[in-house]
Enzyme design. Sequence first.
Site, PDB file in Angstrom:
ATOM      1  N   ASP A 170       0.841  -1.203   0.000  1.00 61.81           N
ATOM      2  CA  ASP A 170       0.000   0.000   0.000  1.00 61.81           C
ATOM      3  C   ASP A 170       0.882   1.261   0.000  1.00 61.81           C
ATOM      4  O   ASP A 170       1.693   1.455   0.915  1.00 61.81           O
ATOM      5  CB  ASP A 170      -0.885  -0.072   1.260  1.00 61.81           C
ATOM      6  CG  ASP A 170      -2.012   0.935   1.256  1.00 61.81           C
ATOM      7  OD1 ASP A 170      -2.033   1.806   0.383  1.00 61.81           O
ATOM      8  OD2 ASP A 170      -2.869   0.840   2.155  1.00 61.81           O
TER       9      ASP A 170
ATOM     10  N   ASP B  92     -10.612   4.201  -1.152  1.00 60.10           N
ATOM     11  CA  ASP B  92     -11.206   3.188  -0.270  1.00 60.10           C
ATOM     12  C   ASP B  92     -12.721   3.066  -0.414  1.00 60.10           C
ATOM     13  O   ASP B  92     -13.428   4.059  -0.569  1.00 60.10           O
ATOM     14  CB  ASP B  92     -10.910   3.518   1.188  1.00 60.10           C
ATOM     15  CG  ASP B  92      -9.458   3.245   1.536  1.00 60.10           C
ATOM     16  OD1 ASP B  92      -8.630   3.095   0.619  1.00 60.10           O
ATOM     17  OD2 ASP B  92      -9.162   3.183   2.736  1.00 60.10           O
TER      18      ASP B  92
HETATM   19  C1  GAL Z   1      -5.599   2.154   3.054  1.00 55.22           C
HETATM   20  C2  GAL Z   1      -6.115   0.994   2.218  1.00 55.22           C
HETATM   21  C3  GAL Z   1      -7.066   0.198   3.070  1.00 55.22           C
HETATM   22  C4  GAL Z   1      -6.336  -0.302   4.304  1.00 55.22           C
HETATM   23  C5  GAL Z   1      -5.715   0.867   5.061  1.00 55.22           C
HETATM   24  C6  GAL Z   1      -4.843   0.396   6.215  1.00 55.22           C
HETATM   25  O1  GAL Z   1      -4.724   2.899   2.306  1.00 55.22           O
HETATM   26  O2  GAL Z   1      -6.752   1.485   1.082  1.00 55.22           O
HETATM   27  O3  GAL Z   1      -7.596  -0.886   2.321  1.00 55.22           O
HETATM   28  O4  GAL Z   1      -5.362  -1.225   3.909  1.00 55.22           O
HETATM   29  O5  GAL Z   1      -4.916   1.653   4.204  1.00 55.22           O
HETATM   30  O6  GAL Z   1      -4.214   1.428   6.871  1.00 55.22           O
END
Ligand code: GAL
Length: 419
Positions: free
Chosen positions: A155, A226
């Site tokens: 990520d 998200d």
């Molecule tokens: C976001 C991601 C989510 C989750 C989150 C955790 O960037 O899109 O699915 O993984 O971080 O912090």
Amino acid sequence: MRISASLAIAAFAFASLTASSQEPLAPRAQLAAPQVLPPMGWNSWNYFAGRVDDKGIRAAADQLVSTGMKDAGYTYVNIDDTWEGERDANGVLHANAKFPDMKALADYVHSKGLKIGIYSSPGPKTCGGYEGSLGHEEQDAKMYAEWGIDYLKYDLCSFIGDVMEKQAPNDHAAQMRLMIDAFAKMDKALKATGRPIVYSLCQYGWDSVWEWGPSVGANLWRTTGDITPDWDRMYVILSQQEGLEKYAGPGHWNDPDMLEVGNGKLGYGENRTHFSMWAMLAAPLLAGNDLPNMKPEIKAILTNRDVIAIDQDPLGKQAARVYSDGEVDVWARQLSGGALAIAVVNAGSDRYSTHPFHLNLRKLGLAEMQTGKDLWTGKMMDLKDNMALELVSHNILLLRIDAPRLLAASSEPQPAVAR
Ligand code: GAL
């Protein structure tokens, strides 16, 4: 507006449906593909977020087995953010106190016949502010392999501010190159371990990731920001998938984010629509609900074998939106064996109204009489051109036509959807 544009949309969709899914891609393949069909499983984030721990992951594995979800195809138990602790003097990252022994946890998940996933970032910190992999890519990948990890969600998070914006201020192209290199670096590190590990990119769809994702070894890539557990966000994300169908195919999938089925404000019909449409999109089916407290109707949605078979169809063709009429959208997906899946979604805003809608088979390239299976009632259904459908708002009619009768040559666009 959408009605008048419907023919153009149809022509476009037909072209997409018939186009090769192998466009500009060189899928991650040096290792035996770890996952050819869209991955299915469960991820901790959407319901538990920072409350995930060893006990919760073991419970999720147990639940996948006891609910029959494993038998229905759910395989991966994925730990999302907040597992990370500190690095020691040798740079080795340790899990935090919530996860006393990752190797033992992975062994436990494997002992249930399931696989286990983990989460990190190419930046110094994850989105939750935990330790990321920057500068430790090989070390981390090696450790994942030693633990027995089968899946990595990587990520972008702090890589944006701490690397891209610092190293290439105001230079978008250079920033994107840094990002792509960072994803390629982890791909190399994962491959060097020799363990097949599904590689899931999460960078919210920046820089048309679907065009270059496969070149950095991605098996799936997030296409949007998200998801949240409400109709509006789910529908926005669904609409954003239009046009991306040509980039999906065996081993490399568009990821419109994990499932919210059973979470938040989604009602019954909304959950069915969400699940059905993710299946139409050949999306990864990663449930994100509270498994120990799953209601029977949610379990019935998540384990509907007919719908899962659409998602897991070996042809791997993502659905296209063929036309919209008012607030109703009609999507189609070509399936193996010449079959066809059709989804009619009533996106009307009054969730208690019914919407008088007439299904136009000609726009789907179909002759005026068809027989299909309604995948939510399980009943066979005769379809006539222009037939009236009573479709409750925020609900779906999902049909599978195993032997579609195509429209004879005419002035209408020819879809060849079922050839
Ligand atoms: C976001 C991601 C989510 C989750 C989150 C955790 O960037 O899109 O699915 O993984 O971080 O912090």
